[in-house]
Design an enzyme around this catalytic site. Structure first.
Site, PDB file in Angstrom:
ATOM      1  CG  HIS A   1      -2.046   1.205   1.544  1.00  0.00           C
ATOM      2  ND1 HIS A   1      -2.183   1.771   2.312  1.00  0.00           N
ATOM      3  CD2 HIS A   1      -3.175   1.207   0.602  1.00  0.00           C
ATOM      4  CE1 HIS A   1      -2.773   2.967   1.965  1.00  0.00           C
ATOM      5  NE2 HIS A   1      -3.363   2.318   1.407  1.00  0.00           N
TER       6      HIS A   1
ATOM      7  CG  HIS B   1      -3.313   8.587  -0.905  1.00  0.00           C
ATOM      8  ND1 HIS B   1      -4.097   9.571   0.425  1.00  0.00           N
ATOM      9  CD2 HIS B   1      -4.039   7.399  -0.816  1.00  0.00           C
ATOM     10  CE1 HIS B   1      -5.199   8.647   0.155  1.00  0.00           C
ATOM     11  NE2 HIS B   1      -5.097   7.902  -0.703  1.00  0.00           N
TER      12      HIS B   1
HETATM   13 CA    CA Z   1      -4.832   4.125  -2.999  1.00  0.00          CA
END
Ligand code: CA
Length: 342
Positions: free
Chosen positions: A36, A78
């Site tokens: 992630h 992000h």
């Molecule tokens: Ca993502």
């Protein structure tokens, strides 16, 4: 004339085949480890250093979140805002919008490249979001374009002889369009350039907006694997009806378009504490219509209230709920759990 040892010969012949088949099946069923934002538990998110660390930890996929720069270059970040992971506020103090925030879309790639990336912090208080992670302001990291990152992964795959996949997410396509920028076609042409185009390629494309997911499949011609991200809450700002998509009927509908779903862990394990937790029907319903399930996110330093430890969380997700992969900030923790089972 049949020799008496024939059954034994056949067994000797078949046994290794059965063994290799069994180990192949075990491997094929092994859940996917998706880094992630890279090994973001250890190195600032979405830096090449975080991706290299995750690659070395043995993950199957590396995630990219993608937004656009002012000059329409897909960059790996992000948030659409850049003031929580860079020093933009000190380098370009007069470039904030009326809401006081700084947006990637207001800066060219050349300008974004001047910024220093740091561990995520609260832009109001300056305090780190995850206090035990990489210290803020340390190291020299930069924002990378999607092309730079895919080149880097291709090179790492070559030098290590591995084939670690990519897991790009198109961020806020509706917001980008409202700002006069169309992000999806730009991302798709880069994926095509790097050879990610079919379901056999090591790539899952993901997005939170149902209209865009449909457009990517039906109008923009994406033939690779596609994942519908599902928030654990109500409707999205773009109108995506998450409560409906999480139902059996909603999953049935999207199974015509996508290959899998990316739900929040809270949609898989409900409850408020380890004492009252329950596995929901989400995974069962998704599997019934052939959708793989890759929930987000394991954070060893910020666990869900329903679990006692990272191992407890993975026991529940992999063994009890039967998910097919997991987004993790701590790839080593997840790789180790899976290795121990095998
Ligand atoms: Ca993502």
């Amino acid at each position: 004339m049949i020799p008496a040892t024939l059954p034994l010969m056949i067994l000797r012949f078949l046994f290794p085949i059965a063994l290799s088949l069994a180990s192949f099946c075990a491997k094929a069923e092994s859940p996917l480890v998706i880094a992630h934002r890279g090994a973001s538990g250890y190195v600032p998110e979405h830096t090449l250093e975080a991706k290299a660390m995750a690659h070395a930890m043995g993950v199957d996929f590396l995630e990219q979140d993608i937004v656009l720069s002012k000059d329409d270059v897909p960059v790996v970040l992000h948030d659409t805002q850049i003031d929580t992971v860079t020093d933009v506020a000190s380098q370009f103090p007069d470039r904030k919008r009326e809401d006081g925030r700084y947006y990637a879309l207001d800066f060219t790639l050349a300008e974004l490249k001047q910024l220093r990336v740091t561990e995520r912090f609260d832009s109001k208080t300056g305090k780190p979001v995850y206090p035990t992670r990489f210290p803020g302001g340390k190291g020299r990291f930069e924002i990378v374009s999607l092309e730079e990152e895919l080149e880097f992964i291709e090179a790492l795959n070559q030098s290590t002889g591995r084939n670690v996949g990519i897991y790009p997410e198109i961020k806020k396509p509706k917001w980008h369009r409202d700002q006069g920028h169309d992000i999806s076609p730009l991302v798709l042409s880069i994926l095509e350039k790097f050879g990610y185009r079919s379901k056999e390629d090591a790539c899952f494309l993901q997005c939170f907006e149902i209209a865009e997911v449909k457009r990517i499949r039906e109008d923009l011609g994406w033939n690779g694997r596609l994942v519908m991200l599902l928030s654990g809450g109500g409707k999205g700002k773009d109108g995506t009806d998450f409560p409906h998509l999480r139902t059996r009927a909603g999953l049935q509908e999207i199974s015509a378009i996508v290959d899998g779903i990316g739900p929040s862990i809270g949609s898989v394990i409900s409850g408020k504490s380890p004492g009252d937790r329950q596995i929901t029907d989400l995974v069962k319903h998704a599997h019934a219509v052939n959708l793989v399930v890759h929930p987000y996110t394991l954070r060893a330093d910020d666990l869900q209230k329903t679990v006692n430890s990272a191992d407890d969380l993975m026991d529940l997700l992999f063994r009890e709920a039967g998910v097919d992969g997991l987004f993790t900030d701590f790839p080593d923790v997840t790789v180790e759990w899976i290795d121990e089972q095998e």
